[in-house]
Design a protein around this motif. Sequence first.
Motif, PDB file in Angstrom:
ATOM      1  N   MET A   1       0.750  -1.199   0.043  1.00 30.85           N
ATOM      2  CA  MET A   1       0.014   0.021   0.142  1.00 30.85           C
ATOM      3  C   MET A   1       0.984   1.263  -0.184  1.00 30.85           C
ATOM      4  O   MET A   1       2.028   1.375   0.537  1.00 30.85           O
ATOM      5  CB  MET A   1      -0.827   0.074   1.368  1.00 30.85           C
ATOM      6  N   ASN A   2       0.307   2.299  -0.663  1.00 34.06           N
ATOM      7  CA  ASN A   2       1.101   3.529  -0.596  1.00 34.06           C
ATOM      8  C   ASN A   2       0.223   4.760  -0.544  1.00 34.06           C
ATOM      9  O   ASN A   2      -1.082   4.619  -0.725  1.00 34.06           O
ATOM     10  CB  ASN A   2       2.187   3.474  -1.868  1.00 34.06           C
ATOM     11  N   LEU A  11      -8.733   0.126   1.225  1.00 34.15           N
ATOM     12  CA  LEU A  11      -9.801  -0.710   1.813  1.00 34.15           C
ATOM     13  C   LEU A  11      -9.854  -2.016   1.339  1.00 34.15           C
ATOM     14  O   LEU A  11     -10.155  -2.947   2.445  1.00 34.15           O
ATOM     15  CB  LEU A  11     -11.163  -0.014   1.980  1.00 34.15           C
ATOM     16  N   GLN A  12      -9.923  -2.026  -0.064  1.00 33.49           N
ATOM     17  CA  GLN A  12      -9.991  -3.568  -0.734  1.00 33.49           C
ATOM     18  C   GLN A  12      -8.680  -4.146  -0.085  1.00 33.49           C
ATOM     19  O   GLN A  12      -8.726  -5.445   0.131  1.00 33.49           O
ATOM     20  CB  GLN A  12      -9.928  -3.189  -2.076  1.00 33.49           C
ATOM     21  N   GLY A  15      -8.936  -5.364   3.381  1.00 29.17           N
ATOM     22  CA  GLY A  15     -10.052  -6.318   3.477  1.00 29.17           C
ATOM     23  C   GLY A  15      -9.269  -7.617   3.041  1.00 29.17           C
ATOM     24  O   GLY A  15      -9.473  -8.783   3.702  1.00 29.17           O
ATOM     25  N   ARG A  16      -8.672  -7.690   1.922  1.00 31.37           N
ATOM     26  CA  ARG A  16      -7.938  -8.911   1.592  1.00 31.37           C
ATOM     27  C   ARG A  16      -6.941  -9.358   2.535  1.00 31.37           C
ATOM     28  O   ARG A  16      -6.706 -10.562   2.667  1.00 31.37           O
ATOM     29  CB  ARG A  16      -7.072  -8.424   0.321  1.00 31.37           C
ATOM     30  N   ARG A  17      -6.038  -8.789   3.004  1.00 27.11           N
ATOM     31  CA  ARG A  17      -5.026  -9.041   4.190  1.00 27.11           C
ATOM     32  C   ARG A  17      -5.819  -9.690   5.538  1.00 27.11           C
ATOM     33  O   ARG A  17      -5.286 -10.446   5.923  1.00 27.11           O
ATOM     34  CB  ARG A  17      -4.439  -7.672   4.527  1.00 27.11           C
TER      35      ARG A  17
END
Length: 113
Positions: A1-2, A11-12, A15-17
């Motif tokens: 992420m950055n 947010l996606q 959620g995936r993590r």
Amino acid sequence: MNNMMNDRAILQEVGRRLNRCRIDQGLTQARLASEAGVAKRTVERIEAGESAQTSNLVRILRVLGLLDAFVAALPESGPRPMELLRLHGKERRRASSKRSRDSGDSWQWGDGE
């Protein structure tokens, strides 16, 4: 992420993590929801990258054992070095207003009459 990612993409990814952590720990969405004290639909929404209340996210992170890592990502704010000198070791209790303190006009009792 950055920082270049938009909110929805972040947010996606979150959620995936969380989904991956839940599966790695052998938890179903229903079990995670039950242990966290949230609705199963809340877990589904967070894992789908939808918006959720911070308190629900905290409950889920706690159950997954990720709360310490989440809190560690948020640095504690403390007084800056120059402020420490000015405060002489005292802790700041509140923010001051932006008004000028050296305006030359000092208030005195009875000025409001």
